[in-house]
Design a protein around this motif. Structure first.
Motif, PDB file in Angstrom:
ATOM      1  N   LYS A   1      75.223  51.384  31.593  1.00 19.08           N
ATOM      2  CA  LYS A   1      74.687  50.017  31.582  1.00 19.08           C
ATOM      3  C   LYS A   1      73.166  50.048  31.623  1.00 19.08           C
ATOM      4  CE  LYS A   1      75.212  45.570  33.894  1.00 19.08           C
ATOM      5  NZ  LYS A   1      75.885  44.844  34.989  1.00 19.08           N
TER       6      LYS A   1
ATOM      7  N   LYS B   1      71.296  52.161  30.369  1.00 13.25           N
ATOM      8  CA  LYS B   1      70.843  52.576  29.034  1.00 13.25           C
ATOM      9  C   LYS B   1      71.122  51.515  27.963  1.00 13.25           C
ATOM     10  CE  LYS B   1      69.521  56.873  29.898  1.00 13.25           C
ATOM     11  NZ  LYS B   1      68.298  57.482  29.425  1.00 13.25           N
ATOM     12  N   GLY B   2      71.717  50.392  28.360  1.00 10.24           N
ATOM     13  CA  GLY B   2      71.949  49.306  27.424  1.00 10.24           C
ATOM     14  C   GLY B   2      73.331  49.279  26.792  1.00 10.24           C
TER      15      GLY B   2
END
Length: 141
Positions: free
Chosen positions: A82, A84-85
């Motif tokens: 999360k 890291k996107g």
């Protein structure tokens, strides 16, 4: 058992976007703990192999090498990705599986095994060293 109906087929697509029918890569491991090497592999898979990843956590007996319960491992993975996107049920799913020790096949079965060279810096990351450091930090508290 012969009179039992087959289990229901789950919908293939999650509302977040993960689609069970789409080509998917698999990561199988203990992930005790999940670390930057695992994240680098995950990102390489998304760049080169598939648009989504199924992360399989081996259910291991708790010991010095496996201090975390599988659901704890799953939470660490979800949190790390999360940051890291990445989004669970869109970019990846996490499943707890038995202590798989062998993957066997007898002929061309429609999938491949890929070993990624992520460079010496990533390959030198050691979960054993991370666990030892974590234990040392706990003892020093």
């Amino acid at each position: 058992m012969e009179n039992m109906p087959p289990p229901p087929v789950p919908p293939s697509k999650h509302p977040e976007g993960f689609d069970g029918i789409e080509p998917t890569a698999q990561m199988l491991g203990r992930f005790q703990p999940w670390h930057e090497g695992h994240t680098a592999l995950f990102e390489r898979i998304l760049e080169t192999e598939a648009k989504q990843v199924c992360i399989l956590i081996r259910h291991m007996p708790i010991d010095d090498n496996n201090p975390l319960q599988p659901h704890e491992v799953g939470k660490y993975i979800e949190d790390a990705l999360k940051v890291k996107g990445y989004t669970q049920f869109k970019d990846f799913v996490i499943m707890i599986v038995p202590n798989i020790i062998n993957i066997s096949y007898g002929r061309d079965v429609g999938y491949t095994f890929t070993k990624h060279d992520l460079g010496e810096e990533i390959h030198s990351i050691s979960a054993t060293k991370i666990r030892a450091e974590n234990e040392k930090n706990i003892q020093n508290e």
